[in-house]
Design a protein around this motif. Structure first.
Motif, PDB file in Angstrom:
ATOM      1  N   UNK A  44     -35.437  29.641 -77.373  1.00 18.99           N
ATOM      2  CA  UNK A  44     -34.757  30.861 -76.920  1.00 18.99           C
ATOM      3  C   UNK A  44     -33.299  30.596 -76.593  1.00 18.99           C
ATOM      4  N   UNK A  45     -32.950  29.352 -76.376  1.00 16.04           N
ATOM      5  CA  UNK A  45     -31.549  29.016 -76.158  1.00 16.04           C
ATOM      6  C   UNK A  45     -30.694  29.308 -77.375  1.00 16.04           C
ATOM      7  N   UNK A  46     -31.315  29.266 -78.546  1.00 19.29           N
ATOM      8  CA  UNK A  46     -30.625  29.567 -79.798  1.00 19.29           C
ATOM      9  C   UNK A  46     -30.930  30.980 -80.281  1.00 19.29           C
ATOM     10  N   UNK A  47     -32.182  31.416 -80.123  1.00 19.06           N
ATOM     11  CA  UNK A  47     -32.627  32.702 -80.683  1.00 19.06           C
ATOM     12  C   UNK A  47     -32.634  33.861 -79.696  1.00 19.06           C
ATOM     13  N   UNK A  49     -34.240  35.956 -76.226  1.00 20.27           N
ATOM     14  CA  UNK A  49     -35.544  36.255 -75.633  1.00 20.27           C
ATOM     15  C   UNK A  49     -36.646  36.473 -76.661  1.00 20.27           C
ATOM     16  N   UNK A  50     -36.306  36.856 -77.870  1.00 22.64           N
ATOM     17  CA  UNK A  50     -37.317  37.088 -78.903  1.00 22.64           C
ATOM     18  C   UNK A  50     -38.144  35.832 -79.175  1.00 22.64           C
ATOM     19  N   UNK A  51     -37.567  34.672 -78.997  1.00 27.14           N
ATOM     20  CA  UNK A  51     -38.300  33.415 -79.241  1.00 27.14           C
ATOM     21  C   UNK A  51     -39.465  33.248 -78.283  1.00 27.14           C
ATOM     22  N   UNK A  52     -39.375  33.823 -77.098  1.00 30.17           N
ATOM     23  CA  UNK A  52     -40.439  33.676 -76.113  1.00 30.17           C
ATOM     24  C   UNK A  52     -41.739  34.325 -76.583  1.00 30.17           C
ATOM     25  N   UNK A  53     -41.637  35.343 -77.422  1.00 30.78           N
ATOM     26  CA  UNK A  53     -42.823  36.016 -77.970  1.00 30.78           C
ATOM     27  C   UNK A  53     -43.204  35.455 -79.335  1.00 30.78           C
ATOM     28  N   UNK A  54     -42.511  34.440 -79.779  1.00 26.29           N
ATOM     29  CA  UNK A  54     -42.744  33.866 -81.101  1.00 26.29           C
ATOM     30  C   UNK A  54     -43.996  33.015 -81.158  1.00 26.29           C
ATOM     31  N   UNK A  55     -44.124  32.316 -82.258  1.00 22.68           N
ATOM     32  CA  UNK A  55     -45.296  31.489 -82.499  1.00 22.68           C
ATOM     33  C   UNK A  55     -44.938  30.047 -82.753  1.00 22.68           C
ATOM     34  N   UNK A 109     -24.166  24.581 -67.318  1.00 20.47           N
ATOM     35  CA  UNK A 109     -23.289  24.782 -68.472  1.00 20.47           C
ATOM     36  C   UNK A 109     -24.109  25.213 -69.691  1.00 20.47           C
ATOM     37  N   UNK A 110     -25.027  24.366 -70.140  1.00 22.52           N
ATOM     38  CA  UNK A 110     -25.750  24.619 -71.390  1.00 22.52           C
ATOM     39  C   UNK A 110     -26.617  25.868 -71.305  1.00 22.52           C
ATOM     40  N   UNK A 111     -27.508  25.945 -70.328  1.00 26.29           N
ATOM     41  CA  UNK A 111     -28.431  27.083 -70.244  1.00 26.29           C
ATOM     42  C   UNK A 111     -27.686  28.407 -70.034  1.00 26.29           C
ATOM     43  N   UNK A 112     -26.715  28.491 -69.122  1.00 26.80           N
ATOM     44  CA  UNK A 112     -26.002  29.767 -68.984  1.00 26.80           C
ATOM     45  C   UNK A 112     -25.230  30.190 -70.241  1.00 26.80           C
ATOM     46  N   UNK A 113     -24.773  29.229 -71.040  1.00 29.21           N
ATOM     47  CA  UNK A 113     -24.046  29.563 -72.266  1.00 29.21           C
ATOM     48  C   UNK A 113     -24.963  29.786 -73.461  1.00 29.21           C
ATOM     49  N   UNK A 114     -26.255  29.566 -73.289  1.00 26.02           N
ATOM     50  CA  UNK A 114     -27.208  29.733 -74.387  1.00 26.02           C
ATOM     51  C   UNK A 114     -27.446  31.217 -74.683  1.00 26.02           C
ATOM     52  N   UNK A 115     -28.173  31.480 -75.753  1.00 21.40           N
ATOM     53  CA  UNK A 115     -28.492  32.864 -76.128  1.00 21.40           C
ATOM     54  C   UNK A 115     -29.404  33.526 -75.098  1.00 21.40           C
ATOM     55  N   UNK A 116     -30.086  32.742 -74.288  1.00 22.05           N
ATOM     56  CA  UNK A 116     -30.951  33.296 -73.237  1.00 22.05           C
ATOM     57  C   UNK A 116     -30.126  33.770 -72.048  1.00 22.05           C
ATOM     58  N   UNK A 117     -28.952  33.198 -71.848  1.00 20.00           N
ATOM     59  CA  UNK A 117     -28.034  33.549 -70.758  1.00 20.00           C
ATOM     60  C   UNK A 117     -28.699  33.470 -69.387  1.00 20.00           C
TER      61      UNK A 117
END
Length: 151
Positions: A44-47, A49-55, A109-117
């Motif tokens: 989810x850091x790259x994709x 919140x949608x990644x959390x429901x992924x497979x 730094x990393x997690x706040x700047x990720x796509x998950x914010x």
């Protein structure tokens, strides 16, 4: 290919893969979620919140990202202070100190700047548990740097 002893590449590969893999287990223990959930969270850091429901595809991406970050983190240690740390009896201190750096960089730094914010929010337990996990992460990297670089 490369020598297993005195090789920075071996130190990076062993340190990165071992620390990164054990970190998934630590996250599982700390959070109570299964490894596949942890790996989707990493993806989810790259994709987002949608990644959390992924497979399984998102979990596989999370594993690749985890290992890539772990190898990068190990490489930074090995190529900046690895030989110096390996040459001293204080290599565990170097590793634990690096773990503190890893904790703050990843969470602030990393997690706040990720796509998950995501913004860091810790309970006392989760702060201590996550810090301990990163101290172990740094210690593992320093251990492999010592074992692979010490002459």
């Amino acid at each position: 290919m490369f020598r297993s002893r005195h090789s920075p590449l071996a130190a990076v590969l062993w340190g990165g893969f071992v620390a990164g893999t054990l970190d998934i287990g630590a996250a599982t223990l700390i959070s109570g979620y299964g490894p596949l959930v942890i790996l989707r969270y990493i993806a989810s850091g790259l994709l987002g919140k949608a990644a959390l429901a992924g497979g399984i595809a998102e979990a596989a991406l999370g594993l690749v990202l985890q290992w890539a970050m772990s190898l990068l983190i190990a490489a930074v240690f090995v190529f900046t202070v690895g030989r110096r740390a390996a040459a001293t009896r204080q290599w565990p201190v170097w590793g634990v100190a690096y773990g503190v750096v890893i904790f703050f960089v990843m969470n602030y730094v990393v997690v706040p700047l990720s796509a998950l914010h995501a913004k860091p929010h810790f309970s006392t337990f989760s702060f201590i548990a996550n810090m301990a996990a990163m101290l172990l992460f740094g210690w593992i990297i320093a251990l492999f740097a010592r074992n692979k670089l010490a002459g």
